[in-house]
Design a protein around this motif. Structure first.
Motif, mmCIF file in Angstrom:
data_model
loop_
_atom_site.group_PDB
_atom_site.id
_atom_site.type_symbol
_atom_site.label_atom_id
_atom_site.label_comp_id
_atom_site.label_asym_id
_atom_site.label_seq_id
_atom_site.Cartn_x
_atom_site.Cartn_y
_atom_site.Cartn_z
ATOM 1 N N LEU A 158 -11.160 3.679 -25.531
ATOM 2 C CA LEU A 158 -11.656 3.912 -27.035
ATOM 3 C C LEU A 158 -10.469 3.193 -27.829
ATOM 4 O O LEU A 158 -9.489 3.720 -27.582
ATOM 5 N N THR A 159 -10.943 2.567 -28.884
ATOM 6 C CA THR A 159 -9.690 2.313 -29.725
ATOM 7 C C THR A 159 -10.419 2.960 -31.232
ATOM 8 O O THR A 159 -11.615 2.931 -31.560
ATOM 9 N N THR A 160 -9.324 3.313 -31.865
ATOM 10 C CA THR A 160 -9.650 3.923 -33.175
ATOM 11 C C THR A 160 -8.872 3.408 -34.121
ATOM 12 O O THR A 160 -8.575 4.050 -35.323
ATOM 13 N N ALA A 161 -8.418 2.086 -34.132
ATOM 14 C CA ALA A 161 -7.476 1.495 -35.185
ATOM 15 C C ALA A 161 -8.351 1.168 -36.412
ATOM 16 O O ALA A 161 -9.591 0.977 -36.393
ATOM 17 N N GLN A 168 -15.367 1.364 -24.997
ATOM 18 C CA GLN A 168 -15.889 0.481 -23.814
ATOM 19 C C GLN A 168 -16.063 1.017 -22.437
ATOM 20 O O GLN A 168 -15.775 2.084 -22.195
ATOM 21 N N CYS A 169 -17.261 0.617 -21.884
ATOM 22 C CA CYS A 169 -17.705 0.982 -20.702
ATOM 23 C C CYS A 169 -18.231 -0.049 -19.793
ATOM 24 O O CYS A 169 -17.943 -1.172 -20.066
ATOM 25 N N GLY A 170 -18.856 0.515 -18.684
ATOM 26 C CA GLY A 170 -19.469 -0.685 -17.642
ATOM 27 C C GLY A 170 -18.436 -0.991 -16.537
ATOM 28 O O GLY A 170 -18.953 -1.846 -15.762
ATOM 29 N N GLY A 259 -10.863 11.445 -30.550
ATOM 30 C CA GLY A 259 -9.597 10.624 -30.661
ATOM 31 C C GLY A 259 -9.104 10.178 -29.233
ATOM 32 O O GLY A 259 -9.842 10.206 -28.295
ATOM 33 N N VAL A 260 -8.006 9.532 -29.050
ATOM 34 C CA VAL A 260 -7.531 8.987 -27.851
ATOM 35 C C VAL A 260 -6.451 9.759 -27.037
ATOM 36 O O VAL A 260 -5.801 10.607 -27.575
ATOM 37 N N PRO A 272 -10.562 8.116 -23.827
ATOM 38 C CA PRO A 272 -11.211 8.914 -24.991
ATOM 39 C C PRO A 272 -10.722 10.481 -24.439
ATOM 40 O O PRO A 272 -10.674 10.620 -23.262
ATOM 41 N N ASN A 273 -10.476 11.199 -25.323
ATOM 42 C CA ASN A 273 -10.189 12.622 -25.113
ATOM 43 C C ASN A 273 -11.336 13.372 -24.782
ATOM 44 O O ASN A 273 -11.374 14.114 -23.888
ATOM 45 N N THR A 274 -12.373 12.998 -25.556
ATOM 46 C CA THR A 274 -13.730 13.220 -25.015
ATOM 47 C C THR A 274 -14.311 12.481 -24.012
ATOM 48 O O THR A 274 -14.729 11.385 -24.267
ATOM 49 N N LYS A 275 -14.278 13.293 -22.868
ATOM 50 C CA LYS A 275 -14.566 11.959 -21.625
ATOM 51 C C LYS A 275 -16.299 11.832 -21.747
ATOM 52 O O LYS A 275 -17.047 12.701 -22.070
ATOM 53 N N VAL A 276 -16.491 10.600 -21.476
ATOM 54 C CA VAL A 276 -17.961 10.118 -21.568
ATOM 55 C C VAL A 276 -18.151 9.497 -19.949
ATOM 56 O O VAL A 276 -17.745 8.662 -19.659
ATOM 57 N N THR A 277 -19.431 10.036 -19.645
ATOM 58 C CA THR A 277 -19.965 9.421 -18.430
ATOM 59 C C THR A 277 -21.232 9.161 -18.537
ATOM 60 O O THR A 277 -22.152 9.766 -19.391
ATOM 61 N N ILE A 278 -21.533 7.661 -18.198
ATOM 62 C CA ILE A 278 -22.995 7.263 -18.368
ATOM 63 C C ILE A 278 -23.787 7.714 -17.216
ATOM 64 O O ILE A 278 -23.291 7.675 -15.958
ATOM 65 N N THR A 279 -24.699 8.636 -17.499
ATOM 66 C CA THR A 279 -25.628 9.206 -16.515
ATOM 67 C C THR A 279 -26.708 8.300 -16.018
ATOM 68 O O THR A 279 -27.129 8.170 -14.689
ATOM 69 N N ALA A 280 -27.227 7.410 -16.918
ATOM 70 C CA ALA A 280 -28.297 6.489 -16.285
ATOM 71 C C ALA A 280 -28.272 5.600 -17.356
ATOM 72 O O ALA A 280 -28.139 5.817 -18.856
#
Length: 284
Positions: A158-161, A168-170, A259-260, A272-280
């Protein structure tokens, strides 16, 4: 973005000052004090194979003039042979998750747009894939989605500038170093410029709501991609292959607000502080 880990180079949408990418696939380019590099491999947000990988290189017509330097993405003009010969050569780096390369050869640009939803544990991210502008890229993304490549994978960067706001994912490896074991050439907006044009190094506006590929350099696209939740400045070297819907932007805004995580590349660039998981990823 550009990053590298061991023998691999991450993919990032930010220059070397601000790396935003996915391992060999991640490096994000951030104008101003942050480095521009959206890479998707180890050290960044770009997902690409080693520098020795041999992705096909698109050569635009020699007389094609460079787009005007107005600070925005150039107007799209379909290059000759768009989608006529999409190639996905294997890379020295093995796939981060077992997957077959997409079908090579001719890829149709019809329909012009294809709907898809990136389901995450933080909420859905609806996107519209721009098949008319980036058919080879869309072909790869859909192939990976159908094979479940993105399922249960985290978004690692994650960028917050002020000049770069992307998620970014994948990368199934979760650290920006992984890719699908193949790569492919850049499409729009890179193909709007003649090879070697100075404009390829000048930042342009990637507007809020843009879906683009991270990479580790020209023609090293793999599986890492980034979602632009705030207007961002990047060189026109990251293939734009879709747009993000209002529901997706709401999800991204909530993630960015967290945030980061401390200990990243910088207070504005890291996990990212908030963890993000792509489920599908579902394609309409």
């Amino acid at each position: 973005m550009t990053a590298s880990r061991g023998p691999h180079r991450p993919q990032n949408p930010i220059p070397s000052s601000i790396l935003i990418g996915a391992g060999i696939i991640g490096a994000v380019v951030i104008v101003v004090a942050v480095v521009f590099a959206l890479v998707s491999h180890d050290s960044g947000a770009v997902q690409h194979p080693t520098a020795t990988s041999q992705a096909p290189v698109y050569t635009p017509p020699s007389r094609k003039p460079a787009p005007p330097a107005n600070g925005r993405l150039p107007v799209f003009t379909a290059p000759a042979g768009l989608g006529a010969n999409c190639q996905y050569p294997r890379t020295p780096q093995p796939a981060a998750k077992d997957v077959d390369p997409p079908r090579s050869g001719r890829v149709s640009t019809d329909p012009a747009e294809i709907g898809a939803t990136i389901d995450t544990d933080q909420g859905p991210i609806g996107v519209t894939l721009d098949n008319a502008k980036a058919p080879c890229t869309v072909n790869s993304f859909i192939s990976l989605a159908h094979q479940g490549y993105f399922d249960d994978t985290g978004c690692h960067r994650l960028t917050t500038a002020a000049s770069l706001g992307v998620l970014q994912c994948g990368d199934p490896s979760g650290d920006g170093s992984g890719g699908p074991g193949y790569d492919f050439a850049n499409e729009y907006p890179t193909t709007e410029y003649p090879p070697g044009d100075p404009g390829l190094k000048r930042p342009v506006l990637y507007p809020r709501g843009t879906l683009a590929m991270a990479n580790a350099g020209p023609n090293t696209n793999g599986s890492q991609f980034f979602l632009v939740y705030r207007d961002s400045q990047l060189p026109p070297q990251y293939t734009v292959f879709g747009t993000i819907g209002d529901d997706g932007l709401a999800t991204l805004d909530a993630i960015a607000a967290g945030g980061v995580e401390a200990g990243g590349r910088s207070p504005e660039d890291g996990a990212p502080n908030t963890k993000v998981t792509i489920t599908a990823v579902h394609v309409d």
